[in-house]
Write a protein that holds these residues in place. Structure first.
Motif, PDB file in Angstrom:
ATOM      1  N   ASP A  52      -3.061  -8.223  -5.544  1.00  0.00           N
ATOM      2  CA  ASP A  52      -3.564  -8.249  -4.169  1.00  0.00           C
ATOM      3  C   ASP A  52      -4.980  -8.039  -4.104  1.00  0.00           C
ATOM      4  O   ASP A  52      -5.510  -8.500  -2.977  1.00  0.00           O
ATOM      5  CB  ASP A  52      -3.082  -6.904  -3.494  1.00  0.00           C
ATOM      6  CG  ASP A  52      -3.618  -5.557  -4.233  1.00  0.00           C
ATOM      7  OD1 ASP A  52      -3.388  -5.530  -5.410  1.00  0.00           O
ATOM      8  OD2 ASP A  52      -4.036  -4.634  -3.386  1.00  0.00           O
ATOM      9  N   ASP A  77       1.516  -5.751  -7.448  1.00  0.00           N
ATOM     10  CA  ASP A  77       0.612  -4.759  -6.931  1.00  0.00           C
ATOM     11  C   ASP A  77       1.315  -3.285  -7.075  1.00  0.00           C
ATOM     12  O   ASP A  77       2.187  -2.924  -6.299  1.00  0.00           O
ATOM     13  CB  ASP A  77       0.283  -4.958  -5.397  1.00  0.00           C
ATOM     14  CG  ASP A  77      -0.708  -3.788  -4.925  1.00  0.00           C
ATOM     15  OD1 ASP A  77      -1.095  -3.125  -5.617  1.00  0.00           O
ATOM     16  OD2 ASP A  77      -0.816  -3.596  -3.707  1.00  0.00           O
ATOM     17  N   LYS A  79       0.275  -0.250  -6.686  1.00  0.00           N
ATOM     18  CA  LYS A  79       0.048   0.708  -5.621  1.00  0.00           C
ATOM     19  C   LYS A  79       0.991   0.543  -4.487  1.00  0.00           C
ATOM     20  O   LYS A  79       1.654   1.560  -4.104  1.00  0.00           O
ATOM     21  CB  LYS A  79      -1.247   0.721  -5.157  1.00  0.00           C
ATOM     22  CG  LYS A  79      -2.367   1.150  -6.420  1.00  0.00           C
ATOM     23  CD  LYS A  79      -3.737   1.323  -5.633  1.00  0.00           C
ATOM     24  CE  LYS A  79      -4.534   2.094  -6.476  1.00  0.00           C
ATOM     25  NZ  LYS A  79      -5.993   2.297  -5.936  1.00  0.00           N
ATOM     26  N   THR A  80       1.364  -0.684  -3.869  1.00  0.00           N
ATOM     27  CA  THR A  80       2.268  -0.872  -2.767  1.00  0.00           C
ATOM     28  C   THR A  80       3.489  -1.223  -3.136  1.00  0.00           C
ATOM     29  O   THR A  80       4.448  -1.085  -2.544  1.00  0.00           O
ATOM     30  CB  THR A  80       1.627  -2.047  -1.759  1.00  0.00           C
ATOM     31  OG1 THR A  80       1.755  -3.228  -2.608  1.00  0.00           O
ATOM     32  CG2 THR A  80       0.306  -2.100  -1.552  1.00  0.00           C
ATOM     33  N   ASN A  82       4.669  -4.295  -4.429  1.00  0.00           N
ATOM     34  CA  ASN A  82       4.729  -5.628  -4.342  1.00  0.00           C
ATOM     35  C   ASN A  82       5.106  -6.232  -5.735  1.00  0.00           C
ATOM     36  O   ASN A  82       4.261  -6.198  -6.579  1.00  0.00           O
ATOM     37  CB  ASN A  82       3.604  -6.404  -3.603  1.00  0.00           C
ATOM     38  CG  ASN A  82       3.521  -6.145  -2.023  1.00  0.00           C
ATOM     39  OD1 ASN A  82       4.419  -5.663  -1.600  1.00  0.00           O
ATOM     40  ND2 ASN A  82       2.479  -6.215  -1.471  1.00  0.00           N
ATOM     41  N   LYS A 130       6.338   3.675  -9.516  1.00  0.00           N
ATOM     42  CA  LYS A 130       7.074   2.934  -8.326  1.00  0.00           C
ATOM     43  C   LYS A 130       8.284   2.425  -8.733  1.00  0.00           C
ATOM     44  O   LYS A 130       9.451   2.303  -7.970  1.00  0.00           O
ATOM     45  CB  LYS A 130       6.342   1.817  -8.066  1.00  0.00           C
ATOM     46  CG  LYS A 130       4.765   2.131  -7.308  1.00  0.00           C
ATOM     47  CD  LYS A 130       5.292   2.142  -5.811  1.00  0.00           C
ATOM     48  CE  LYS A 130       4.197   2.399  -4.918  1.00  0.00           C
ATOM     49  NZ  LYS A 130       4.593   2.707  -3.366  1.00  0.00           N
TER      50      LYS A 130
END
Length: 272
Positions: A52, A77, A79-80, A82, A130
Motif C-alpha cells: 500500500d 498490506d 496492517k489492513t 489486504n 492478521k
C-alpha cells in the motif's frame, strides 16, 4: 543474527515452504540472500508486504521479476489485511502434488508447514496476527521485536513458523544499506539520522520530483542539504538560537516517508 541463522538452519527440514516477506518499496534491498541459500529445494513464496506504500506500477514490475525467478508472488498490506487471504490457497497450491501423493497412501490430513522469514521490521508478526485473527506475536515499529521462533497454527492444515528478522552481516552495496535505513529496517538508534534524511531527500528529488514541494512547500532546485534545512524551517522546528532542530526535522521527515505521507514510493526497480 548468527543465532537466528543457526535456528533457521536447524528448523528448515521441518517445513515444506519458505515464505519470505520483503518490503515492496525496496524488494531487492530487503531480500536477504542468505535465505535463498537456506531454502534450497523448498517451495518458495515472495510476499511483497507494505504494498500500500509502494508505487503500484513498479510493484507490477517486481511481481513479474520474482515470478520469472520461480517464486509464487503475493502482494499484501499486513496492517489492513489486504492480500493476506491469498496466502493459504497459495500454500495449498504449492503443496498440491505432495497432498495428492500422501492422500493416495491413506493420509487424510496433510498439513502445510511454512517458515515465515524476512529482514527486521518488514511486518512478519503483524501479518501472522492478521492470519490468525488475534494478536499472538509481538509487533512494533522498531526492528527486532520478534526474538525467538514460534509455531503458529493458522488452520488445521496450515502451520507457520515465525522467525526473528535476519539481516546479512555485510552490505556490499551502499545503496542497499541506505534503502534499509530509509525504510526503518536498520535501527535508527545506530544511525546518523540527519545524514540519512539528507540522502533520502536527494533520492526523492531525483526519482519522485515534486513530492517534497507538495508536502513541505520547498524548492527542489536547492541542494539536498538546503532542502532539508528548509523543511525544518517551514515546519517550525527551530532551536532557541533560531537554527533548525536537525534531529527533530530528520525524525519527522523519516517517519512521514515511512508512513506514506509523501506518496506511494518505490526506491528501486528490477535490473535484468
Amino acid at each position: 543474527m548468527t543465532k537466528t541463522r543457526r535456528m533457521m538452519e536447524e528448523n528448515i527440514a521441518l517445513v515444506d515452504i519458505v515464505a519470505e516477506l520483503v518490503d515492496a518499496r525496496i524488494p531487492l534491498s530487503s531480500k536477504n540472500p542468505d535465505i535463498d541459500k537456506l531454502a534450497v529445494n523448498k517451495k518458495r513464496i515472495i510476499i511483497l508486504n507494505k504494498a500500500d506504500l509502494a508505487d503500484s506500477k513498479k510493484t507490477d514490475m517486481w511481481k513479474s521479476y520474482f515470478a520469472d525467478e520461480g517464486f509464487k508472488v503475493i502482494c499484501t498490506d499486513s496492517k489492513t489485511g489486504n492480500g493476506i487471504k491469498e496466502i493459504y490457497p497459495a500454500c495449498r497450491e504449492l503443496m498440491k502434488e505432495k497432498i495428492e501423493r500422501l492422500k493416495a497412501r491413506g493420509r487424510i490430513l496433510v498439513p502445510s508447514r511454512v517458515m515465515i522469514a524476512g529482514i527486521p521490521n518488514v511486518g512478519k508478526s503483524t501479518l501472522i496476527n492478521k492470519l490468525v485473527g488475534r494478536p499472538l506475536t509481538k509487533t512494533g515499529d522498531k526492528p527486532g521485536v520478534t526474538r525467538s521462533k514460534q509455531w503458529v497454527k493458522i488452520k488445521k492444515d496450515l502451520e507457520l513458523l515465525d522467525t526473528p528478522g535476519i539481516l546479512w552481516p555485510k552490505f556490499d552495496d551502499e545503496a542497499v544499506g541506505l534503502n534499509l535505513a530509509f525504510t526503518g529496517a536498520i535501527n535508527d538508534d545506530i544511525l546518523e539520522k540527519n545524514e540519512i534524511a539528507v540522502r533520502l531527500t536527494d533520492k526523492l528529488v531525483k526519482e519522485y520530483p515534486g513530492c517534497l514541494e507538495d508536502r513541505y512547500k520547498v524548492s527542489e532546485e536547492e541542494s539536498p542539504d538546503e532542502i532539508f534545512i528548509n523543511i525544518g524551517k517551514n515546519r517550525g522546528f527551530l532551536t532557541k538560537g533560531g537554527e533548525i532542530d536537525a534531529l527533530r526535522t530528520a525524525s519527522v521527515f523519516l517517519d512521514e516517508f515511512r508512513g506514506g505521507k509523501l506518496g506511494k514510493v518505490t526506491l528501486e526497480i528490477p535490473q535484468k
